[in-house]
Motif scaffolding. Structure first.
Motif, short mmCIF file in Angstrom:
data_model
loop_
_atom_site.label_atom_id
_atom_site.label_comp_id
_atom_site.label_asym_id
_atom_site.label_seq_id
_atom_site.Cartn_x
_atom_site.Cartn_y
_atom_site.Cartn_z
N VAL A 1 44.55 47.96 64.42
CA VAL A 1 45.24 48.29 65.66
C VAL A 1 46.74 48.04 65.52
CG1 VAL A 1 45.44 47.76 68.13
CG2 VAL A 1 43.19 47.74 67.02
N LEU A 2 47.52 49.02 65.99
CA LEU A 2 48.96 48.87 66.11
C LEU A 2 49.31 48.85 67.58
CD1 LEU A 2 51.91 48.91 65.02
CD2 LEU A 2 51.76 51.42 65.09
N THR A 8 43.63 52.57 65.91
CA THR A 8 44.04 52.59 67.31
C THR A 8 45.52 52.25 67.41
OG1 THR A 8 41.84 51.74 67.93
CG2 THR A 8 43.55 51.72 69.63
N VAL A 9 46.23 53.02 68.19
CA VAL A 9 47.63 52.71 68.52
C VAL A 9 47.71 52.55 70.03
CG1 VAL A 9 50.01 53.52 68.52
CG2 VAL A 9 48.57 53.93 66.52
N CYS A 10 48.28 51.44 70.49
CA CYS A 10 48.39 51.16 71.93
C CYS A 10 49.85 51.20 72.36
CB CYS A 10 47.81 49.79 72.25
SG CYS A 10 46.04 49.64 71.95
N LEU A 18 50.94 57.76 61.93
CA LEU A 18 50.40 56.40 61.95
C LEU A 18 48.99 56.34 62.51
CD1 LEU A 18 53.52 54.42 63.22
CD2 LEU A 18 52.70 54.67 60.88
N VAL A 19 48.50 57.45 63.08
CA VAL A 19 47.16 57.49 63.67
C VAL A 19 46.22 58.17 62.68
CG1 VAL A 19 45.78 58.21 65.64
CG2 VAL A 19 48.19 57.65 65.95
N ALA A 20 45.14 57.50 62.32
CA ALA A 20 44.16 58.08 61.41
C ALA A 20 43.59 59.36 62.01
CB ALA A 20 43.04 57.07 61.14
N VAL A 30 43.72 58.40 76.90
CA VAL A 30 43.37 58.33 75.48
C VAL A 30 43.70 59.67 74.85
CG1 VAL A 30 41.52 57.93 73.82
CG2 VAL A 30 41.48 56.74 76.03
N ALA A 31 44.32 59.64 73.68
CA ALA A 31 44.62 60.86 72.94
C ALA A 31 44.18 60.68 71.50
CB ALA A 31 46.11 61.17 73.01
N ARG A 32 43.93 61.79 70.84
CA ARG A 32 43.57 61.76 69.43
C ARG A 32 44.30 62.89 68.71
NH1 ARG A 32 37.47 64.42 69.11
NH2 ARG A 32 38.07 66.48 69.86
#
Length: 202
Positions: free
Chosen positions: A49-50, A86-88, A109-111, A181-183
């Motif tokens: 998590v970032l 996860t990025v918050c 930075l998001v897998a 939430v976004a992907r």
């Protein structure tokens, strides 16, 4: 700043950078009102998590992460090459000097199967909202006229869950909040072939 933690651990050794931010004109109340939303997002985070914090960040309620990295948005360019599950963002998108640049920095930075969890002030760019934007930045350090979900979509993300509403207990219609939430969207970023090769494409 980072911390390796065991699942379920709550006594975080890292400090809360958001608590050091300067607040005026009711900003502390704004942060307090959105604290339950931020805590719920933290509890739903998993894997690596970032947390890029932001003016609405407060506390650490992460329960089952493998690794937590806390970093300000200005340092994101130095973290490329090892994506996060996860990025918050808790107000960081609304506070960024240039929203499109921050979203572009987040994308690598998001897998490919990761998520962005966000709690933000959200605006639709109406004229009266834009006129109040400068005072909002001075009082809270955030914009109140930004289309957060639109910026994420333009930056290559698919918003899979969103709750947009007026701020509870606030003046009706004055402040709007978006929790979502976004992907990464593989269909717009040329990743479909890679997902098919791994057997995970829809």
């Amino acid at each position: 700043m980072s911390a390796d933690v065991a699942p379920g651990r709550r006594d975080w050794a890292v400090s809360d950078p958001g608590s050091d931010m300067r607040w005026a004109g009711g900003g502390t109340a704004l942060r307090r009102l959105l604290r339950p939303d931020a805590a719920a997002m933290q509890r739903s985070a998993g894997g690596r998590v970032l947390d890029i914090r932001g003016p609405l960040a407060g506390g650490f309620d992460y329960e089952s992460v493998q690794e937590l990295v806390v970093a300000p948005p200005a340092s994101l360019d130095d973290r490329a090459g090892n994506p996060f599950d996860t990025v918050c963002s808790f107000g960081a998108l609304a506070a960024a000097p240039r929203l499109d640049s921050l979203v572009a920095a987040l994308r690598p930075l998001v897998a490919s199967d990761g998520r962005v969890l966000f709690v933000e002030l959200d605006g639709d760019g109406r004229r009266w909202c834009r006129r109040l934007d400068r005072p909002a930045r001075r009082l809270w350090g955030m914009s109140m006229s930004r289309d957060i979900t639109g910026a994420l979509w333009a930056g290559g993300f698919e918003v899979t869950s969103v709750d947009r509403r007026p701020l509870r207990h606030g003046p009706p219609g004055l402040l709007r909040v978006v929790v979502g939430v976004a992907r990464p969207d593989p269909h717009r970023l040329g990743e479909t072939a890679d997902l098919r090769a791994r057997g995970t494409a829809p």
